[in-house]
Design a protein around this motif. Structure first.
Motif, PDB file in Angstrom:
ATOM      1  N   ASN A  85      28.198  48.983  49.672  1.00 38.58           N
ATOM      2  CA  ASN A  85      29.525  49.576  49.196  1.00 38.58           C
ATOM      3  C   ASN A  85      29.512  50.815  49.563  1.00 38.58           C
ATOM      4  O   ASN A  85      28.563  51.899  49.418  1.00 38.58           O
ATOM      5  N   THR A 144      31.745  44.959  46.432  1.00 44.30           N
ATOM      6  CA  THR A 144      32.850  45.354  45.413  1.00 44.30           C
ATOM      7  C   THR A 144      33.904  45.861  45.862  1.00 44.30           C
ATOM      8  O   THR A 144      34.035  46.388  46.896  1.00 44.30           O
ATOM      9  N   THR A 145      35.100  45.805  45.076  1.00 46.71           N
ATOM     10  CA  THR A 145      36.487  46.279  45.509  1.00 46.71           C
ATOM     11  C   THR A 145      36.487  47.797  44.796  1.00 46.71           C
ATOM     12  O   THR A 145      35.635  47.945  43.856  1.00 46.71           O
ATOM     13  N   GLU A 171      35.898  50.691  37.589  1.00 46.06           N
ATOM     14  CA  GLU A 171      35.687  50.518  36.206  1.00 46.06           C
ATOM     15  C   GLU A 171      34.274  50.217  36.099  1.00 46.06           C
ATOM     16  O   GLU A 171      33.884  50.929  34.946  1.00 46.06           O
ATOM     17  N   TYR A 172      33.408  50.239  37.094  1.00 45.77           N
ATOM     18  CA  TYR A 172      31.615  50.297  36.884  1.00 45.77           C
ATOM     19  C   TYR A 172      31.546  51.800  36.410  1.00 45.77           C
ATOM     20  O   TYR A 172      30.879  52.207  35.383  1.00 45.77           O
ATOM     21  N   ARG A 216      38.663  48.810  42.638  1.00 48.21           N
ATOM     22  CA  ARG A 216      38.836  48.667  41.150  1.00 48.21           C
ATOM     23  C   ARG A 216      37.708  48.054  40.638  1.00 48.21           C
ATOM     24  O   ARG A 216      37.378  48.764  39.454  1.00 48.21           O
ATOM     25  N   GLU A 217      37.058  47.527  41.001  1.00 47.42           N
ATOM     26  CA  GLU A 217      35.525  47.076  40.457  1.00 47.42           C
ATOM     27  C   GLU A 217      34.629  48.411  40.310  1.00 47.42           C
ATOM     28  O   GLU A 217      33.932  48.707  39.170  1.00 47.42           O
TER      29      GLU A 217
END
Length: 303
Positions: A145, A112-113, A119-120, A115-116
């Motif tokens: 991650n 995952t980035t 937001e998560y 940004r992801e």
């Protein structure tokens, strides 16, 4: 908002021979840990074999621990799951049953980035009341991650209830960076049992300890000695705690925790497949090592 502190025990999940959750054993184990003086309970994390459990099993385990603890100690439920929907459902449930807060591991396996990840976590934190505390949980060696200090700061800035992080990788430079978040108000607990005294000296609030699920006494005594500013004693006790970490394989094989508890008269059952229980030979060796340790650390186990 309450926070994790001191010896926060990452609890094992008991299973019977058929692989079903043993709820009576959960109650007994919860009582055992409270009696031994741990500061907080953290069920359903890595030590609790979280990803082998269904959502309903996790809800029932969480409810059992919260009800058994009955506000005698702080209880944070780990609610991170393989997908967003399950994580949101488990997080809301933890609030509804009266837990003190939650921990949420990063999404796992799929990269995952930042940004992801941001937001998560924001979505999870905003799905529950803003006064219900959330700990980020980074274990990059397992999850694939990571949560950088910069990312943690962004999440905490957007969500008042994101108050800390459990960081289960032994990187003290990273720990110092986490400790600077929110002008030093961010709660940080390593997940490496053997780093308790060092973490406390750096300003961490404590440790999330899997080994204390079987042997809480060494860690509780270390924490008490540190609070009493008896640093020489804390150092001596930490060496004993490290020996327990080494003997129980530091959580790399959770069957060692369960067998150690069984040897102590606390039967928490078996591993859930695909993991297996240790062999008879390994069990005999464990018993011998624990007996030697018991002689060295006998003073820790006097009531």
């Amino acid at each position: 908002m309450k926070k994790l502190y001191g010896v926060t025990t990452a609890m094992v999940t008991p299973f019977n021979k058929e692989g079903q959750v043993d709820f009576e054993a959960i109650k007994k184990h919860t009582e055992f840990l409270i009696t031994k003086g741990v500061s907080a309970l953290y069920p359903l994390g890595t030590t609790g074999e979280m990803l082998k459990l269904t959502v309903e099993e996790r809800k029932n385990i969480a409810k059992t621990v919260v009800q058994t603890a009955n506000k005698r100690v702080t209880v944070f439920i780990h609610t991170g799951a393989m997908n967003m929907e399950d994580t949101l459902q488990l997080s809301k449930h933890a609030y509804e049953i009266g837990a003190d807060g939650i921990g949420v591991v990063t999404p796992i396996f799929f990269p995952t980035t930042d940004r992801e990840l941001e937001e998560y976590y924001v979505k999870v934190a905003q799905s529950i009341p803003e006064d219900f505390p959330v700990y980020l949980y980074s274990i990059p060696q397992c999850a694939a991650n990571d949560i950088t200090p910069e990312l943690a700061q962004k999440i905490a800035s957007r969500c008042r209830n994101v108050i800390g992080i459990k960081y289960s990788y032994p990187d003290f430079i990273r720990v110092t960076e986490y400790l600077e978040i929110n002008n030093g108000e961010f709660s940080v607990l390593p997940g490496a049992d053997r780093l308790l005294t060092s973490a406390l000296a750096m300003g961490c609030d404590g440790v999330v300890s899997g080994v204390s699920s079987a042997y809480p006494e060494p860690f509780v005594h270390v924490y008490e000695a540190f609070l009493n500013q008896d640093y020489n004693l804390a150092e001596e006790l930490q060496r004993i705690a490290v020996k327990y970490c080494e003997t129980l394989k530091g959580g790399s094989n959770l069957s060692y925790f369960k067998e150690a508890l069984r040897l102590r008269g606390m039967d928490v059952g078996y591993m859930r497949a695909p993991q297996l229980d240790i062999t008879e030979g390994e069990l005999r060796e464990l018993e011998q090592q624990l007996q030697l340790l018991a002689e060295e650390a006998a003073f820790l186990f006097k009531d």
